[in-house]
Structure formats: structure tokens, C-alpha cells
Motif scaffolding. Structure first.
Motif, PDB file in Angstrom:
ATOM      1  N   SER A  47       0.870  -1.185   0.000  1.00 57.87           N
ATOM      2  CA  SER A  47       0.000   0.000   0.000  1.00 57.87           C
ATOM      3  C   SER A  47       0.899   1.224   0.000  1.00 57.87           C
ATOM      4  CB  SER A  47      -0.914   0.009   1.239  1.00 57.87           C
ATOM      5  OG  SER A  47      -0.132   0.149   2.399  1.00 57.87           O
ATOM      6  N   CYS A  48       0.281   2.395  -0.091  1.00 51.89           N
ATOM      7  CA  CYS A  48       1.071   3.630  -0.126  1.00 51.89           C
ATOM      8  C   CYS A  48       1.662   3.941   1.246  1.00 51.89           C
ATOM      9  CB  CYS A  48       0.190   4.811  -0.536  1.00 51.89           C
ATOM     10  SG  CYS A  48      -0.563   4.590  -2.142  1.00 51.89           S
ATOM     11  N   SER A  49       0.842   3.785   2.285  1.00 47.71           N
ATOM     12  CA  SER A  49       1.284   4.185   3.615  1.00 47.71           C
ATOM     13  C   SER A  49       0.900   3.122   4.632  1.00 47.71           C
ATOM     14  CB  SER A  49       0.652   5.526   3.986  1.00 47.71           C
ATOM     15  OG  SER A  49      -0.750   5.431   3.843  1.00 47.71           O
ATOM     16  N   MET A  50       1.205   3.374   5.900  1.00 48.71           N
ATOM     17  CA  MET A  50       0.907   2.355   6.899  1.00 48.71           C
ATOM     18  C   MET A  50      -0.579   2.342   7.279  1.00 48.71           C
ATOM     19  SD  MET A  50       3.035   3.993  10.019  1.00 48.71           S
ATOM     20  CE  MET A  50       1.970   3.464  11.344  1.00 48.71           C
ATOM     21  N   ILE A 160       4.910   1.176   0.176  1.00 47.42           N
ATOM     22  CA  ILE A 160       5.862   1.317  -0.942  1.00 47.42           C
ATOM     23  C   ILE A 160       6.454   2.727  -1.068  1.00 47.42           C
ATOM     24  CG2 ILE A 160       4.094   1.858  -2.704  1.00 47.42           C
ATOM     25  CD1 ILE A 160       5.811  -0.072  -4.540  1.00 47.42           C
ATOM     26  N   ILE A 161       5.714   3.744  -0.627  1.00 42.59           N
ATOM     27  CA  ILE A 161       6.141   5.108  -0.955  1.00 42.59           C
ATOM     28  C   ILE A 161       7.476   5.508  -0.296  1.00 42.59           C
ATOM     29  CG2 ILE A 161       5.539   7.573  -0.764  1.00 42.59           C
ATOM     30  CD1 ILE A 161       3.771   6.394  -2.812  1.00 42.59           C
ATOM     31  N   ASN A 187      -5.532  10.588  -4.655  1.00 38.18           N
ATOM     32  CA  ASN A 187      -5.284   9.978  -5.967  1.00 38.18           C
ATOM     33  C   ASN A 187      -3.832  10.056  -6.393  1.00 38.18           C
ATOM     34  OD1 ASN A 187      -7.887   9.390  -6.153  1.00 38.18           O
ATOM     35  ND2 ASN A 187      -8.405  10.836  -7.801  1.00 38.18           N
ATOM     36  N   GLU A 188      -3.225  11.240  -6.189  1.00 43.48           N
ATOM     37  CA  GLU A 188      -1.859  11.375  -6.729  1.00 43.48           C
ATOM     38  C   GLU A 188      -0.882  10.467  -5.993  1.00 43.48           C
ATOM     39  OE1 GLU A 188      -3.723  13.945  -5.657  1.00 43.48           O
ATOM     40  OE2 GLU A 188      -2.573  15.344  -4.435  1.00 43.48           O
ATOM     41  N   ILE A 189      -1.164  10.206  -4.720  1.00 40.45           N
ATOM     42  CA  ILE A 189      -0.273   9.302  -3.971  1.00 40.45           C
ATOM     43  C   ILE A 189      -0.454   7.869  -4.499  1.00 40.45           C
ATOM     44  CG2 ILE A 189       0.314   8.398  -1.679  1.00 40.45           C
ATOM     45  CD1 ILE A 189       0.955  11.303  -1.882  1.00 40.45           C
ATOM     46  N   ALA A 190      -1.710   7.491  -4.728  1.00 36.46           N
ATOM     47  CA  ALA A 190      -1.964   6.144  -5.262  1.00 36.46           C
ATOM     48  C   ALA A 190      -1.301   5.995  -6.635  1.00 36.46           C
ATOM     49  CB  ALA A 190      -3.468   5.892  -5.350  1.00 36.46           C
ATOM     50  N   LEU A 191      -1.361   7.067  -7.436  1.00 35.82           N
ATOM     51  CA  LEU A 191      -0.733   7.009  -8.767  1.00 35.82           C
ATOM     52  C   LEU A 191       0.784   6.926  -8.648  1.00 35.82           C
ATOM     53  CD1 LEU A 191      -3.002   9.517 -10.718  1.00 35.82           C
ATOM     54  CD2 LEU A 191      -2.821   7.031 -11.057  1.00 35.82           C
ATOM     55  N   LYS A 192       1.310   7.592  -7.618  1.00 34.73           N
ATOM     56  CA  LYS A 192       2.762   7.516  -7.406  1.00 34.73           C
ATOM     57  C   LYS A 192       3.150   6.063  -7.080  1.00 34.73           C
ATOM     58  CE  LYS A 192       6.715   9.400  -5.168  1.00 34.73           C
ATOM     59  NZ  LYS A 192       7.310   9.850  -3.929  1.00 34.73           N
ATOM     60  N   ALA A 193       2.347   5.430  -6.219  1.00 31.71           N
ATOM     61  CA  ALA A 193       2.628   4.025  -5.873  1.00 31.71           C
ATOM     62  C   ALA A 193       2.594   3.172  -7.133  1.00 31.71           C
ATOM     63  CB  ALA A 193       1.604   3.524  -4.856  1.00 31.71           C
ATOM     64  N   LYS A 194       1.606   3.430  -7.985  1.00 32.39           N
ATOM     65  CA  LYS A 194       1.504   2.655  -9.228  1.00 32.39           C
ATOM     66  C   LYS A 194       2.741   2.870 -10.091  1.00 32.39           C
ATOM     67  CE  LYS A 194      -1.228   1.780 -13.351  1.00 32.39           C
ATOM     68  NZ  LYS A 194      -0.084   1.884 -14.252  1.00 32.39           N
ATOM     69  N   SER A 195       3.187   4.124 -10.196  1.00 31.58           N
ATOM     70  CA  SER A 195       4.343   4.350 -11.070  1.00 31.58           C
ATOM     71  C   SER A 195       5.605   3.735 -10.468  1.00 31.58           C
ATOM     72  CB  SER A 195       4.507   5.833 -11.415  1.00 31.58           C
ATOM     73  OG  SER A 195       5.101   6.497 -10.346  1.00 31.58           O
ATOM     74  N   MET A 196       5.690   3.684  -9.138  1.00 28.41           N
ATOM     75  CA  MET A 196       6.848   3.021  -8.516  1.00 28.41           C
ATOM     76  C   MET A 196       6.827   1.518  -8.809  1.00 28.41           C
ATOM     77  SD  MET A 196       7.043   5.063  -4.915  1.00 28.41           S
ATOM     78  CE  MET A 196       8.599   4.431  -4.319  1.00 28.41           C
ATOM     79  N   LEU A 197       5.628   0.955  -8.850  1.00 29.32           N
ATOM     80  CA  LEU A 197       5.515  -0.476  -9.177  1.00 29.32           C
ATOM     81  C   LEU A 197       5.832  -0.708 -10.649  1.00 29.32           C
ATOM     82  CD1 LEU A 197       2.357  -1.319  -7.055  1.00 29.32           C
ATOM     83  CD2 LEU A 197       4.649  -2.296  -6.748  1.00 29.32           C
ATOM     84  N   ASP A 198       5.336   0.204 -11.489  1.00 31.50           N
ATOM     85  CA  ASP A 198       5.640   0.094 -12.925  1.00 31.50           C
ATOM     86  C   ASP A 198       7.150   0.170 -13.160  1.00 31.50           C
ATOM     87  OD1 ASP A 198       2.989  -0.113 -13.568  1.00 31.50           O
ATOM     88  OD2 ASP A 198       2.734   2.005 -14.096  1.00 31.50           O
ATOM     89  N   HIS A 199       7.777   1.041 -12.376  1.00 34.08           N
ATOM     90  CA  HIS A 199       9.215   1.262 -12.535  1.00 34.08           C
ATOM     91  C   HIS A 199      10.019  -0.035 -12.364  1.00 34.08           C
ATOM     92  CE1 HIS A 199      12.812   3.676 -12.622  1.00 34.08           C
ATOM     93  NE2 HIS A 199      13.231   3.106 -11.503  1.00 34.08           N
ATOM     94  N   VAL A 200       9.540  -0.905 -11.479  1.00 35.90           N
ATOM     95  CA  VAL A 200      10.255  -2.182 -11.284  1.00 35.90           C
ATOM     96  C   VAL A 200       9.575  -3.319 -12.070  1.00 35.90           C
ATOM     97  CG1 VAL A 200      11.339  -1.597  -9.091  1.00 35.90           C
ATOM     98  CG2 VAL A 200       9.047  -2.600  -9.075  1.00 35.90           C
ATOM     99  N   GLN A 201       8.758  -2.915 -13.046  1.00 37.12           N
ATOM    100  CA  GLN A 201       8.073  -3.874 -13.926  1.00 37.12           C
ATOM    101  C   GLN A 201       7.219  -4.893 -13.175  1.00 37.12           C
ATOM    102  OE1 GLN A 201      11.713  -4.477 -15.834  1.00 37.12           O
ATOM    103  NE2 GLN A 201      11.304  -2.406 -16.536  1.00 37.12           N
TER     104      GLN A 201
END
Ligand SMILES: Nc1ncnc2c1ncn2[C@@H]1O[C@H](COP(=O)(O)OP(=O)(O)O)[C@@H](O)[C@H]1O
Ligand SMILES: [Mg+2]
Length: 229
Positions: A47-50, A160-161, A187-201
């Protein structure tokens, strides 16, 4: 998904017919449907945060997989704020940290639980260097070894953030579920988490919208993401 009262971390076991348990079963079914090529053997939960509900989701998803007679392993890879030993009420003397630092064998760190078909490898004692342990070759080979013995492995991780651990683990798992506290995460935090996951494929299997307030007659809502890769 709406859920668990504090005293019911394993609601899927205690009250398998409740609408909450039903929500976890639907999550399981959707993962199974997205897994038509049988490539998803290891599922990471983050998740993004605890306190968004990662560990609750991991434990209940494991219980519902166990109910389908599959041999399930939960690995508590949150070696910063571990909680699976509390959820399953088992010891945390040996676990992932002790296996990775060679202070115990894998067998010593695998604990059967009171739940059918569910085995847990708890975090073990909190180590000073969780990220290094997760990034080690030993972690990669451990997952490979465990895959031979379990049908499904569910990996609980830190958020993850701010911490690198979940990105490291995403790279070692076949799929990722992102749990989002619907009342808390922007939303922007959730999108950041998604892009961090995308970054590691990472292959994002879906997003669980957690702690949704009950509206209409349903007890839960979640959005299930498209298969990404
Ligand atoms: N769907 C939910 N509805 C209400 N409370 C929840 C829900 N999911 C989790 N919780 C509660 O939120 C708190 C944090 O959950 P936890 O699974 O430990 O989060 P995390 O692992 O992300 O830190 C716990 O007290 C848990 O019982
Ligand atoms: Mg947790």
C-alpha cells in the motif's frame, strides 16, 4: 472492502459466510481469473502508507485460498512493523529475518497455523537491515525453494512510498495487489505508488479499495484493475 472489527483480524476464518469474507473470496476469484496462464504463484500485498490494511488483506486472502484446498504460505516481509504472528497468534522467534541471516533453517521458520492449509513464515526478529536482506540472492533462492512446496505464496510488505522494501520484493513476486485506504489516500499518492511499481516492472493484479464506508446494501466495494502485463 469494508471490514474487520479489531478483534477479528481473520474474519474469513471466524465468519466465513459474512459479506466481508465474501469480499475476500471475490478478490481470490478475480486473482485466479487473471491468472489464466498460471504464472501467478507469488502475490505481494502493499500500500502507499501504513495502516491501510495490507496485513489484514494478506491474512484473509490466505485463509480464503486455504479454503480451496490449496497449500498457502504467508511470508511476513514487513520486517519493520511485522504483524502476521499477531494475526495467526503464533511465535515470531524464527522467521524470514532469521532464515535470511542463516540463524535458522527454512523448516524452523515455517509454522503451521490453526487455519486449514495455511502455513506462515513470520518476519522473525526485526533486523537492522531489512532492505539488504530482501535484496539478497538468498531471498530470491528462498522464494524459488518455497514455490516448490506451496501452491500460492502471499507476501506482506511495508508501504511502498517511503521505503524501498516493497519495490525490491515486487521484483521477486509474480503479481502485486495494492491496498488503498479509500478514506485516506489521495489519488496522486496512489498514482505515485503505481508508477513506482511500474518502474520495477511489477505486474499489478488489482487494487483493493479498503475501509470503504457502507453505502447501499453492499458491505464492500473494490475496484479490480486490468491486467497490466
Ligand atoms: N476493511 C477494513 N475496515 C476497517 N478496518 C480495517 C480494514 N482493514 C484493516 N483494518 C484495520 O486497520 C488497521 C490497520 O490494518 P493492517 O492490516 O495492520 O494495515 P497495514 O498492514 O497496512 O499497516 C488494523 O487495526 C485493521 O484491523
Ligand atoms: Mg502490516
Amino acid at each position: 472492502m469494508a471490514q474487520p472489527r479489531r478483534s477479528w483480524p481473520l474474519v474469513s476464518n471466524l465468519n466465513p459466510r459474512s459479506s466481508i469474507s465474501e469480499a475476500y473470496k471475490i478478490l481470490r476469484t478475480n486473482i485466479d481469473f487473471s491468472n489464466y496462464d498460471n504464472a501467478v504463484h507469488t502475490i505481494m500485498i502493499t500500500s502507499c502508507s501504513m495502516a491501510e490494511g495490507k496485513s489484514t488483506t494478506a491474512a484473509n486472502l490466505a485463509v480464503t485460498y486455504g479454503q480451496t484446498n490449496r497449500n498457502v504460505l504467508v511470508i511476513d516481509a514487513d520486517m519493520r512493523k511485522p504483524s502476521q504472528h499477531h494475526a495467526f497468534q503464533i511465535s515470531n522467534r524464527y522467521g524470514l529475518s532469521s532464515v535470511l541471516s542463516k540463524q535458522s533453517t527454512i523448516q524452523e521458520a515455517l509454522q503451521l497455523t490453526s487455519i486449514s492449509n495455511v502455513t506462515v513464515m513470520t518476519s522473525g526478529p526485526i533486523p537492522p537491515n531489512p532492505s539488504e536482506l530482501l535484496a539478497s540472492k538468498r531471498m530470491t533462492s528462498l522464494i524459488e525453494e518455497l514455490k516448490a512446496d506451496f501452491d500460492i505464496i502471499i507476501v506482506d510488505t511495508p508501504p511502498i512510498i517511503a521505503i524501498t522494501d516493497a519495490q525490491i520484493m515486487a521484483n521477486k513476486c509474480d503479481g502485486v495487489i495494492l491496498v488503498v485506504d479509500s478514506g485516506k489516500v489521495k489519488n496522486e499518492i496512489a498514482l505515485k505508488a503505481k508508477s513506482m511499481l511500474d518502474h520495477v516492472q511489477a505486474r499489478i493484479l488489482g487494487v483493493v479499495l479498503n475501509k470503504k464506508k457502507r453505502v447501499r446494501n453492499d458491505d464492500y466495494y473494490y475496484y479490480y484493475g486490468e491486467r497490466e502485463k
